[in-house]
Design a protein around this motif. Sequence first.
Motif, PDB file in Angstrom:
ATOM      1  N   PHE A 267      55.467  -9.467  61.119  1.00 34.35           N
ATOM      2  CA  PHE A 267      54.488  -9.998  60.179  1.00 34.35           C
ATOM      3  C   PHE A 267      54.095 -11.428  60.537  1.00 34.35           C
ATOM      4  N   ARG A 268      55.067 -12.267  60.826  1.00 38.75           N
ATOM      5  CA  ARG A 268      54.783 -13.661  61.147  1.00 38.75           C
ATOM      6  C   ARG A 268      53.892 -13.770  62.378  1.00 38.75           C
ATOM      7  N   ASN A 269      54.192 -12.960  63.397  1.00 34.31           N
ATOM      8  CA  ASN A 269      53.460 -13.047  64.659  1.00 34.31           C
ATOM      9  C   ASN A 269      52.046 -12.470  64.561  1.00 34.31           C
ATOM     10  N   LYS A 270      51.896 -11.394  63.810  1.00 34.66           N
ATOM     11  CA  LYS A 270      50.610 -10.696  63.804  1.00 34.66           C
ATOM     12  C   LYS A 270      49.698 -11.049  62.635  1.00 34.66           C
ATOM     13  N   PHE A 271      50.260 -11.592  61.558  1.00 31.90           N
ATOM     14  CA  PHE A 271      49.433 -11.855  60.375  1.00 31.90           C
ATOM     15  C   PHE A 271      49.425 -13.315  59.941  1.00 31.90           C
ATOM     16  N   GLU A 272      50.481 -14.068  60.219  1.00 33.06           N
ATOM     17  CA  GLU A 272      50.462 -15.492  59.860  1.00 33.06           C
ATOM     18  C   GLU A 272      49.740 -16.316  60.913  1.00 33.06           C
ATOM     19  N   GLU A 273      49.770 -15.859  62.161  1.00 32.88           N
ATOM     20  CA  GLU A 273      49.058 -16.558  63.218  1.00 32.88           C
ATOM     21  C   GLU A 273      47.600 -16.075  63.268  1.00 32.88           C
ATOM     22  N   SER A 274      46.791 -16.774  64.008  1.00 33.69           N
ATOM     23  CA  SER A 274      45.353 -16.443  64.084  1.00 33.69           C
ATOM     24  C   SER A 274      45.124 -15.314  65.081  1.00 33.69           C
ATOM     25  N   ASN A 275      45.598 -14.127  64.715  1.00 28.80           N
ATOM     26  CA  ASN A 275      45.472 -12.961  65.587  1.00 28.80           C
ATOM     27  C   ASN A 275      44.333 -12.079  65.071  1.00 28.80           C
ATOM     28  N   ASN A 276      43.162 -12.244  65.658  1.00 26.51           N
ATOM     29  CA  ASN A 276      41.989 -11.534  65.152  1.00 26.51           C
ATOM     30  C   ASN A 276      42.075 -10.034  65.398  1.00 26.51           C
ATOM     31  N   GLU A 277      42.733  -9.646  66.502  1.00 27.31           N
ATOM     32  CA  GLU A 277      42.874  -8.215  66.797  1.00 27.31           C
ATOM     33  C   GLU A 277      43.631  -7.504  65.682  1.00 27.31           C
ATOM     34  N   PHE A 278      44.777  -8.066  65.290  1.00 23.55           N
ATOM     35  CA  PHE A 278      45.579  -7.409  64.263  1.00 23.55           C
ATOM     36  C   PHE A 278      44.962  -7.581  62.878  1.00 23.55           C
ATOM     37  N   TYR A 279      44.232  -8.691  62.678  1.00 27.15           N
ATOM     38  CA  TYR A 279      43.546  -8.831  61.401  1.00 27.15           C
ATOM     39  C   TYR A 279      42.486  -7.735  61.255  1.00 27.15           C
ATOM     40  N   THR A 280      41.744  -7.488  62.341  1.00 27.55           N
ATOM     41  CA  THR A 280      40.689  -6.476  62.305  1.00 27.55           C
ATOM     42  C   THR A 280      41.265  -5.077  62.131  1.00 27.55           C
ATOM     43  N   LEU A 281      42.370  -4.801  62.836  1.00 31.23           N
ATOM     44  CA  LEU A 281      42.959  -3.462  62.787  1.00 31.23           C
ATOM     45  C   LEU A 281      43.721  -3.199  61.498  1.00 31.23           C
ATOM     46  N   PHE A 282      44.437  -4.213  61.013  1.00 37.83           N
ATOM     47  CA  PHE A 282      45.345  -3.995  59.889  1.00 37.83           C
ATOM     48  C   PHE A 282      45.146  -4.962  58.720  1.00 37.83           C
ATOM     49  N   GLY A 283      44.835  -6.227  59.020  1.00 42.32           N
ATOM     50  CA  GLY A 283      44.755  -7.225  57.968  1.00 42.32           C
ATOM     51  C   GLY A 283      43.699  -6.903  56.914  1.00 42.32           C
ATOM     52  N   LYS A 284      42.511  -6.527  57.339  1.00 36.44           N
ATOM     53  CA  LYS A 284      41.450  -6.168  56.402  1.00 36.44           C
ATOM     54  C   LYS A 284      41.864  -4.978  55.546  1.00 36.44           C
ATOM     55  N   LEU A 285      42.580  -4.030  56.179  1.00 39.20           N
ATOM     56  CA  LEU A 285      43.049  -2.853  55.450  1.00 39.20           C
ATOM     57  C   LEU A 285      44.053  -3.244  54.375  1.00 39.20           C
ATOM     58  N   LEU A 286      44.987  -4.143  54.714  1.00 39.01           N
ATOM     59  CA  LEU A 286      45.976  -4.601  53.733  1.00 39.01           C
ATOM     60  C   LEU A 286      45.296  -5.271  52.545  1.00 39.01           C
ATOM     61  N   LEU A 287      44.320  -6.129  52.833  1.00 36.32           N
ATOM     62  CA  LEU A 287      43.621  -6.825  51.758  1.00 36.32           C
ATOM     63  C   LEU A 287      42.825  -5.863  50.890  1.00 36.32           C
ATOM     64  N   LYS A 305      39.703 -19.697  56.610  1.00 30.03           N
ATOM     65  CA  LYS A 305      38.835 -20.673  55.958  1.00 30.03           C
ATOM     66  C   LYS A 305      38.741 -20.432  54.451  1.00 30.03           C
ATOM     67  N   MET A 306      38.704 -19.136  54.061  1.00 27.99           N
ATOM     68  CA  MET A 306      38.577 -18.792  52.646  1.00 27.99           C
ATOM     69  C   MET A 306      39.923 -18.747  51.931  1.00 27.99           C
ATOM     70  N   GLY A 307      41.014 -18.851  52.694  1.00 29.94           N
ATOM     71  CA  GLY A 307      42.339 -18.798  52.087  1.00 29.94           C
ATOM     72  C   GLY A 307      42.714 -17.408  51.593  1.00 29.94           C
ATOM     73  N   ILE A 308      42.113 -16.398  52.181  1.00 29.77           N
ATOM     74  CA  ILE A 308      42.427 -15.015  51.807  1.00 29.77           C
ATOM     75  C   ILE A 308      43.174 -14.378  52.967  1.00 29.77           C
ATOM     76  N   ARG A 309      44.487 -14.373  52.871  1.00 25.89           N
ATOM     77  CA  ARG A 309      45.325 -13.863  53.958  1.00 25.89           C
ATOM     78  C   ARG A 309      46.198 -12.722  53.464  1.00 25.89           C
ATOM     79  N   PRO A 310      46.515 -11.745  54.338  1.00 24.32           N
ATOM     80  CA  PRO A 310      47.467 -10.698  53.949  1.00 24.32           C
ATOM     81  C   PRO A 310      48.821 -11.310  53.627  1.00 24.32           C
TER      82      PRO A 310
END
Length: 427
Positions: A267-287, A305-310
Amino acid sequence: MGTPKQATVTMGTSRMFRALLVLGAVFMIFLIIVYWDDVGAANLNFLPPVSPGPRHRPPSPAKQKAQTSRPPSFLSDIDAFVNQFLEPGTGEPTDPSPVDPGNQSEKAEERYIPRQEWKVHQTPLAPELVERQEKRLQVFREVCANESIWFPHKNRSFDDIPIDELRHLIVDDRHGVIYCFVPKVACTNWKRIMIVLSESLLQDGVPQRDPMAIPHNLTHNPDLHFTFTKFWKRYGKFARHLMKVKLRKYTKFLFVRDPFVRIISAFRNKFEESNNEFYTLFGKLLLNLYGNQPTPPENVYESIKMGIRPTFYQFIQYLIDHQTEKEKPFDDHWRQVYRMCHPCQIQYDFVGHLETLDEDAEHLLRLLRVDNVVEFPSVGNRNVSESSWVSDWFKGIPAEDLRKLYKLFEPDFRLFGYPRPDSILND
């Protein structure tokens, strides 16, 4: 003019000679047929024998462009076949150092140096290290043999494992080694070690010898690793049989870590860092599914920027949701180890733990007899796994959800000897 008896002998000798020629021709045709699918007519090229190991000189910034080795040749496949019958883990090359009278420059002399035999087994392994390894092997073998313990695919045979599920098994035919890599368990550096051992990466025409000089993107380049999934293309209908031969004769190892700590690390590596690949694949889905965000930010940069993070709890909800794997299998970074490495179908010879990485790495390299060829990179401080640290991450997550999460990863806890985290499951 010879006697009839002499003529008979001569005729018999001639027939025997012709018979041997025919048998030899048939044997060569058989070999060509077996390997034709991988080699092709244009690739029957003869390579120089294997060297004991070149001296590594750090490349200059202007020479950072790496080169991959040429495709396996007919002879390299023959070498691999012969190596199967050598004692695995000896670290000895199949051929002596090459002799090239036409290339006697100082640069050529620097390319090949003897192995550092003085470094091998300077002192006996500490008895506690040997005992610790024996206990780890005993634990997962007992779990696999215990009929009262069940988890998916536990009792299937090796032949029943789909080929795609064998993609984590990397083979080094030079040293008789098979490594099952597990993401988030030092797999980047172990892949670097496997590249060095297999000599699959060339730098200025010389095999790379410094693991840390291998860039991160090349480390995970599938072209640099000979995995079980590639056996089908190379060996065709003989693939599964050759896999089992290598599994029987080679030294097999994997590294694991506390399953809950591995989840936190992913989680720390793929969602807390600025990983756009994992945000696109999974982060948007989680939100969208668990964060009440019907239209989540389009990319990770807008998300920051919007402060909306998984959140970590949204990630846990995603893992325990029965619908998750109906849509798509777990990503390798949080997939259970037993599903990637198949410990009940493959009799591993060494199980390392990230919590004792330094000692286990040294132990393993000595066991493989390659500690004079390569050293495991020093990685500095790693994530700690004290119970208080884990408790902080899981604080506030409902106990019912934590018990579901444990059930999901319980096979990994039991197979690899990690205690049940009662301190957070019973709250």
